[in-house]
Motif scaffolding. Sequence first.
Motif, short mmCIF file in Angstrom:
data_model
loop_
_atom_site.label_atom_id
_atom_site.label_comp_id
_atom_site.label_asym_id
_atom_site.label_seq_id
_atom_site.Cartn_x
_atom_site.Cartn_y
_atom_site.Cartn_z
N LYS A 153 0.84 -1.21 0.00
CA LYS A 153 0.00 0.00 0.00
C LYS A 153 0.87 1.26 0.00
N ILE A 154 1.93 1.25 0.80
CA ILE A 154 2.81 2.42 0.90
C ILE A 154 3.61 2.61 -0.40
N ASN A 155 4.10 1.50 -0.97
CA ASN A 155 4.99 1.60 -2.14
C ASN A 155 4.27 1.79 -3.46
N VAL A 156 3.13 1.09 -3.66
CA VAL A 156 2.43 1.20 -4.96
C VAL A 156 0.94 1.48 -4.81
N GLY A 157 0.51 1.91 -3.61
CA GLY A 157 -0.91 2.23 -3.40
C GLY A 157 -1.34 3.39 -4.28
N SER A 158 -2.48 3.26 -4.94
CA SER A 158 -2.96 4.32 -5.81
C SER A 158 -4.48 4.29 -5.87
N ALA A 159 -5.07 5.48 -6.08
CA ALA A 159 -6.53 5.58 -6.22
C ALA A 159 -6.92 5.69 -7.68
N LEU A 160 -5.91 5.93 -8.54
CA LEU A 160 -6.17 6.09 -9.98
C LEU A 160 -5.34 5.12 -10.80
N PRO A 161 -5.89 4.61 -11.93
CA PRO A 161 -5.10 3.69 -12.77
C PRO A 161 -4.09 4.42 -13.67
N ASP A 162 -4.19 5.76 -13.73
CA ASP A 162 -3.23 6.56 -14.52
C ASP A 162 -2.64 7.65 -13.65
N LEU A 163 -1.35 7.54 -13.38
CA LEU A 163 -0.67 8.56 -12.57
C LEU A 163 0.39 9.26 -13.40
N GLU A 164 0.63 10.53 -13.09
CA GLU A 164 1.66 11.28 -13.82
C GLU A 164 3.06 10.78 -13.49
N ASN A 165 3.31 10.53 -12.19
CA ASN A 165 4.62 9.99 -11.78
C ASN A 165 4.42 8.61 -11.15
N PRO A 166 4.27 7.57 -11.99
CA PRO A 166 3.96 6.25 -11.43
C PRO A 166 5.14 5.64 -10.67
N PRO A 167 4.85 4.97 -9.54
CA PRO A 167 5.93 4.30 -8.81
C PRO A 167 6.33 3.00 -9.52
N ALA A 168 7.54 2.55 -9.27
CA ALA A 168 8.00 1.28 -9.87
C ALA A 168 7.24 0.13 -9.24
N ASP A 169 7.15 -0.98 -9.97
CA ASP A 169 6.47 -2.17 -9.44
C ASP A 169 7.16 -2.63 -8.15
N TYR A 170 6.36 -3.18 -7.26
CA TYR A 170 6.88 -3.65 -5.98
C TYR A 170 6.93 -5.18 -6.00
N ILE A 171 8.08 -5.72 -5.65
CA ILE A 171 8.24 -7.19 -5.68
C ILE A 171 7.76 -7.78 -4.36
N VAL A 172 6.83 -8.74 -4.47
CA VAL A 172 6.28 -9.40 -3.29
C VAL A 172 6.75 -10.85 -3.27
N ARG A 173 7.25 -11.27 -2.12
CA ARG A 173 7.70 -12.67 -1.97
C ARG A 173 6.81 -13.37 -0.95
N GLY A 174 6.42 -14.59 -1.27
CA GLY A 174 5.56 -15.33 -0.35
C GLY A 174 5.33 -16.75 -0.84
N PRO A 175 4.61 -17.56 -0.06
CA PRO A 175 4.37 -18.94 -0.49
C PRO A 175 3.19 -19.04 -1.47
N ASN A 176 3.37 -19.87 -2.49
CA ASN A 176 2.27 -20.16 -3.41
C ASN A 176 1.22 -20.98 -2.65
N LEU A 177 -0.03 -20.58 -2.76
CA LEU A 177 -1.10 -21.24 -2.00
C LEU A 177 -1.32 -22.69 -2.44
N MET A 178 -1.01 -23.00 -3.70
CA MET A 178 -1.23 -24.37 -4.21
C MET A 178 -0.08 -25.30 -3.85
N THR A 179 1.16 -24.79 -4.04
CA THR A 179 2.32 -25.68 -3.89
C THR A 179 3.12 -25.43 -2.62
N ALA A 180 2.90 -24.30 -1.97
CA ALA A 180 3.66 -23.86 -0.78
C ALA A 180 5.11 -23.52 -1.12
N LEU A 181 5.45 -23.48 -2.42
CA LEU A 181 6.80 -23.10 -2.83
C LEU A 181 6.91 -21.58 -2.88
#
Length: 339
Positions: A213-241
């Motif tokens: 929310k802090i890094n890429v939170g937005s209320a609009l789908p078009d921003l003038e100065n868009p933030p870079a994508d945020y990488i999320v790491r976590g377990p896959n719900l199907m495989t747990a990998l």
Amino acid sequence: MGLFSFLTQELAIDLGTANTIILYNEKIVVDQPSIVAIDQSTGKMIAIGEQARAMHGKTHENIKTIRPLRDGVIADFNAAEQMIRGMISLINTKNPVFTPSLRMVIGIPSGSTEVEIRAVRDSAEHAGGRDVYLIYEPMAAALGIGLDVMAPEGSMVVDIGGGTTEIAVIALGGIVCNKSVRIAGDGFTADIQAYMRQQHNVKIGERTAEDIKINVGSALPDLENPPADYIVRGPNLMTALPIEVPVSYQEISYCLDKSLSKIESAIFNVLEQTPPELYADIVQKGIYLAGGGALLRGLDKRLSEKVNIPFHVAEDPLHAVARGTSIAIKNLSFPFLMR
């Protein structure tokens, strides 16, 4: 009288769902997450604020992290009392021998029931408060923004906190019409968690959702100065990998759309109840945004387009309520303060 005032410490407290802010002598002395870590076997508090937040989601069976406030009100009375006491002790560490008498002004949601108001008052008194005054958060936010709340003209404030969004029209030192909706920062965090689960099959905790929310939170789908994508790491719900997922601000604007639409309809609801003379003032002055939610990218633009009234983000939206309570404690004759 001089000695009595020396023995009295005046504290302005913004008791928020996400963060608790305490001002002393108009300076922020405590700004910590509203969370405590408690030893399950003894019931004693072992950490508070940032330390407790670092433990959140990482504890074992002997330690429990508790957020004492939910939706802007006290959900766990005992933990709230310990948290307030602990936060106050962070100020008084310099003089452990001398414990001054405490006078407090605390911000509360405008939609609080009598029971909820009583819970805040009791917690503050048990934590050492001798004189406890309460102020509604949108009124405190208006004071903190620098609006003249006593003037015979309308001002409108939208305070998006952690647990509640407070919307109020203020004139002549009182709230003319208001609405308190339990959709705010915590709701946005829950939306992000659900979205990551459904769209990306990845399980994330509250803290990671907050970071998104802090890094890429937005209320609009078009921003003038868009933030870079945020990488999320976590377990896959199907495989747990473990998997890595890049999250874009467009995705977050899509996932927050439903909650933001509910806030918009609440704003329209308050505007419908507003007397025409005050409505004219609001159209001329614009509507003010405060609270952590006001920092969401593009929110002011989105609301301005939907409501057709200019929206202004407060200079320091996170601390607007706290600064307002600090102004109120210097002017205890304000008619809107509750004892």
